[in-house]
Scaffold this motif. Structure first.
Motif, mmCIF file in Angstrom:
data_model
loop_
_atom_site.group_PDB
_atom_site.id
_atom_site.type_symbol
_atom_site.label_atom_id
_atom_site.label_comp_id
_atom_site.label_asym_id
_atom_site.label_seq_id
_atom_site.Cartn_x
_atom_site.Cartn_y
_atom_site.Cartn_z
ATOM 1 N N LEU A 30 0.852 -1.191 0.000
ATOM 2 C CA LEU A 30 0.000 0.000 0.000
ATOM 3 C C LEU A 30 0.887 1.241 0.000
ATOM 4 N N GLY A 31 0.507 2.239 -0.790
ATOM 5 C CA GLY A 31 1.261 3.489 -0.803
ATOM 6 C C GLY A 31 1.781 3.811 -2.193
ATOM 7 N N PRO A 32 2.722 4.750 -2.284
ATOM 8 C CA PRO A 32 3.603 5.257 -1.230
ATOM 9 C C PRO A 32 2.979 6.326 -0.328
ATOM 10 N N TRP A 33 1.902 6.950 -0.801
ATOM 11 C CA TRP A 33 1.333 8.072 -0.068
ATOM 12 C C TRP A 33 -0.143 7.826 0.204
ATOM 13 N N LEU A 34 -0.660 8.514 1.214
ATOM 14 C CA LEU A 34 -2.092 8.734 1.384
ATOM 15 C C LEU A 34 -2.359 10.123 0.830
ATOM 16 N N VAL A 35 -3.043 10.189 -0.293
ATOM 17 C CA VAL A 35 -3.283 11.461 -0.987
ATOM 18 C C VAL A 35 -4.675 11.951 -0.622
ATOM 19 N N THR A 36 -4.753 13.158 -0.056
ATOM 20 C CA THR A 36 -6.035 13.688 0.392
ATOM 21 C C THR A 36 -6.932 14.002 -0.811
ATOM 22 N N PRO A 37 -8.254 13.989 -0.611
ATOM 23 C CA PRO A 37 -9.169 14.138 -1.740
ATOM 24 C C PRO A 37 -8.962 15.407 -2.560
ATOM 25 N N ASP A 38 -8.571 16.513 -1.916
ATOM 26 C CA ASP A 38 -8.391 17.748 -2.669
ATOM 27 C C ASP A 38 -7.260 17.638 -3.674
ATOM 28 N N GLU A 39 -6.270 16.800 -3.391
ATOM 29 C CA GLU A 39 -5.139 16.646 -4.309
ATOM 30 C C GLU A 39 -5.323 15.465 -5.249
ATOM 31 N N ALA A 40 -6.089 14.464 -4.832
ATOM 32 C CA ALA A 40 -6.282 13.285 -5.689
ATOM 33 C C ALA A 40 -7.095 13.615 -6.927
ATOM 34 N N GLY A 41 -7.932 14.652 -6.850
ATOM 35 C CA GLY A 41 -8.733 15.038 -8.010
ATOM 36 C C GLY A 41 -9.917 14.107 -8.214
ATOM 37 N N ASP A 42 -10.317 13.949 -9.467
ATOM 38 C CA ASP A 42 -11.499 13.172 -9.802
ATOM 39 C C ASP A 42 -11.130 11.690 -9.856
ATOM 40 N N VAL A 43 -11.458 10.946 -8.805
ATOM 41 C CA VAL A 43 -11.079 9.538 -8.757
ATOM 42 C C VAL A 43 -11.949 8.678 -9.666
ATOM 43 N N ARG A 44 -12.885 9.307 -10.370
ATOM 44 C CA ARG A 44 -13.687 8.564 -11.345
ATOM 45 C C ARG A 44 -12.977 8.453 -12.685
ATOM 46 N N ALA A 45 -11.795 9.040 -12.817
ATOM 47 C CA ALA A 45 -11.102 9.014 -14.111
ATOM 48 C C ALA A 45 -9.592 8.992 -13.906
ATOM 49 N N LEU A 46 -9.114 7.989 -13.187
ATOM 50 C CA LEU A 46 -7.685 7.827 -12.953
ATOM 51 C C LEU A 46 -7.167 6.625 -13.730
ATOM 52 N N GLY A 47 -6.038 6.796 -14.406
ATOM 53 C CA GLY A 47 -5.408 5.682 -15.082
ATOM 54 C C GLY A 47 -4.663 4.794 -14.096
ATOM 55 N N LEU A 48 -4.780 3.477 -14.271
ATOM 56 C CA LEU A 48 -4.074 2.494 -13.442
ATOM 57 C C LEU A 48 -3.209 1.633 -14.363
ATOM 58 N N ARG A 49 -1.974 1.380 -13.949
ATOM 59 C CA ARG A 49 -1.071 0.596 -14.787
ATOM 60 C C ARG A 49 -0.254 -0.367 -13.920
ATOM 61 N N LEU A 50 0.072 -1.515 -14.507
ATOM 62 C CA LEU A 50 0.928 -2.486 -13.821
ATOM 63 C C LEU A 50 1.778 -3.210 -14.861
ATOM 64 N N ALA A 51 3.061 -3.404 -14.531
ATOM 65 C CA ALA A 51 3.975 -4.127 -15.400
ATOM 66 C C ALA A 51 4.682 -5.213 -14.603
ATOM 67 N N VAL A 52 4.956 -6.327 -15.247
ATOM 68 C CA VAL A 52 5.712 -7.420 -14.651
ATOM 69 C C VAL A 52 7.010 -7.563 -15.436
ATOM 70 N N ASN A 53 8.125 -7.408 -14.747
ATOM 71 C CA ASN A 53 9.448 -7.478 -15.387
ATOM 72 C C ASN A 53 9.522 -6.554 -16.606
ATOM 73 N N GLY A 54 8.914 -5.376 -16.467
ATOM 74 C CA GLY A 54 8.973 -4.363 -17.501
ATOM 75 C C GLY A 54 7.940 -4.496 -18.600
ATOM 76 N N GLU A 55 7.135 -5.545 -18.578
ATOM 77 C CA GLU A 55 6.122 -5.765 -19.609
ATOM 78 C C GLU A 55 4.744 -5.379 -19.071
ATOM 79 N N THR A 56 4.070 -4.453 -19.749
ATOM 80 C CA THR A 56 2.765 -3.976 -19.291
ATOM 81 C C THR A 56 1.754 -5.110 -19.301
#
Length: 283
Positions: A184-210
């Protein structure tokens, strides 16, 4: 505002990341970033002290980053909450949230080593938006009331062992609660800074491969609805964590894609919430 905890496991110092990228010690204001701190509106005290220049700086070089919330009371998880993930696993898109629990002791730092359980053949990855509760929520009147109870957001890797979860007994918790299975983390981002959480991109790579490249806009049930819904069945307390589901691209849904093995490196990011990187090792 971005809150974090720095230092060895069990000895983390509460801190805040300034707009200039410097890290400041907030241990003069609170012993830790935990449920009691969030319940007392401690974030506002940190915000005021940071603006006034009253916080001493910390040099974070070489220091471990811990989970941004200490000792969450519970980790509540939502399954199959992205349409494409439900489709890739052959499951129907749910008409009500699929809810399961994860042992809160699984929560570790965002860059900590993750242990593949003994006997595991199918340890899998899941990048997720985590919601951290800041005010007690019980029987909320509507989803519109829900966001007032949210302290902030973080990245979560809902690591899963699919054989334990799906093939042994059908009890999802068995494949979700293995040691270190919730960076979990690295940060706890407060709602005013997180912005619109209905439109956030999420990404994950394994050994450099998306492997995963999704967006929270594709959630079946959004954050306000989930907080409201859960409050009808359990009391959500400050410091509790909600993992809100993962988009397509997990090993379970990609036939022929290898599951995680010792030495594999997994990197995760969510827009505005930072990045994680874990190396996997055998328990």
């Amino acid at each position: 505002m971005k809150l974090l905890r720095i230092g060895p496991a069990g000895g983390e110092v509460p801190a805040v990341l300034g707009d200039d990228g410097r890290v400041f010690d907030v241990s003069g204001l609170t012993g830790d970033i935990d449920g009691a701190f969030l319940a007392s509106d401690g974030t506002e005290g940190v915000r005021a002290a940071l603006a006034a220049g009253e916080l001493p700086p910390i040099d974070p070089a070489g220091l471990r980053i811990g989970a941004p919330v200490a000792r969450p009371g519970k980790v509540v998880c939502i399954g199959l909450n992205y349409r494409d993930h439900a489709e890739e696993t052959g499951a129907a898109v749910p008409t009500r949230p699929v809810v399961f629990m994860k042992d809160p002791s699984t929560v570790v730092g965002p860059h900590d080593r993750v242990l593949i359980p003994r006997g595991s053949a199918k340890t899998d990855w899941e990048v997720e938006l985590a919601v951290v509760i800041g005010r007690e929520a019980r029987y909320l009147d509507s989803p519109q009331r829900a966001l007032a109870h949210v302290a902030g957001y973080a990245i979560s890797n809902d690591v899963s062992e699919r054989e334990f979860q799906l093939e042994y007994s059908g009890q999802w918790d068995l494949g979700k609660s293995c040691e270190t299975f919730n960076p979990l983390g690295p940060w706890l981002v407060t709602p005013d800074e997180a912005g619109d959480v209905r439109a956030l991109g999420l990404r994950l790579a394994v050994n450099g491969e998306t492997r995963q490249d999704g967006n929270t806009r594709d959630m079946v049930f959004d954050v306000p609805y989930l907080v409201w819904y859960l409050s009808q069945y359990m009391v959500l307390r400050p410091g509790d964590v909600i993992n809100t589901g993962t988009p397509a691209g997990v090993a379970l849904g990609l036939p022929g894609t290898p599951y995680l093995r010792a030495g594999d490196a997994v990197e995760l990011s969510i827009d505005g919430l930072g990045t994680q990187r874990q190396t996997f090792a055998n328990a």
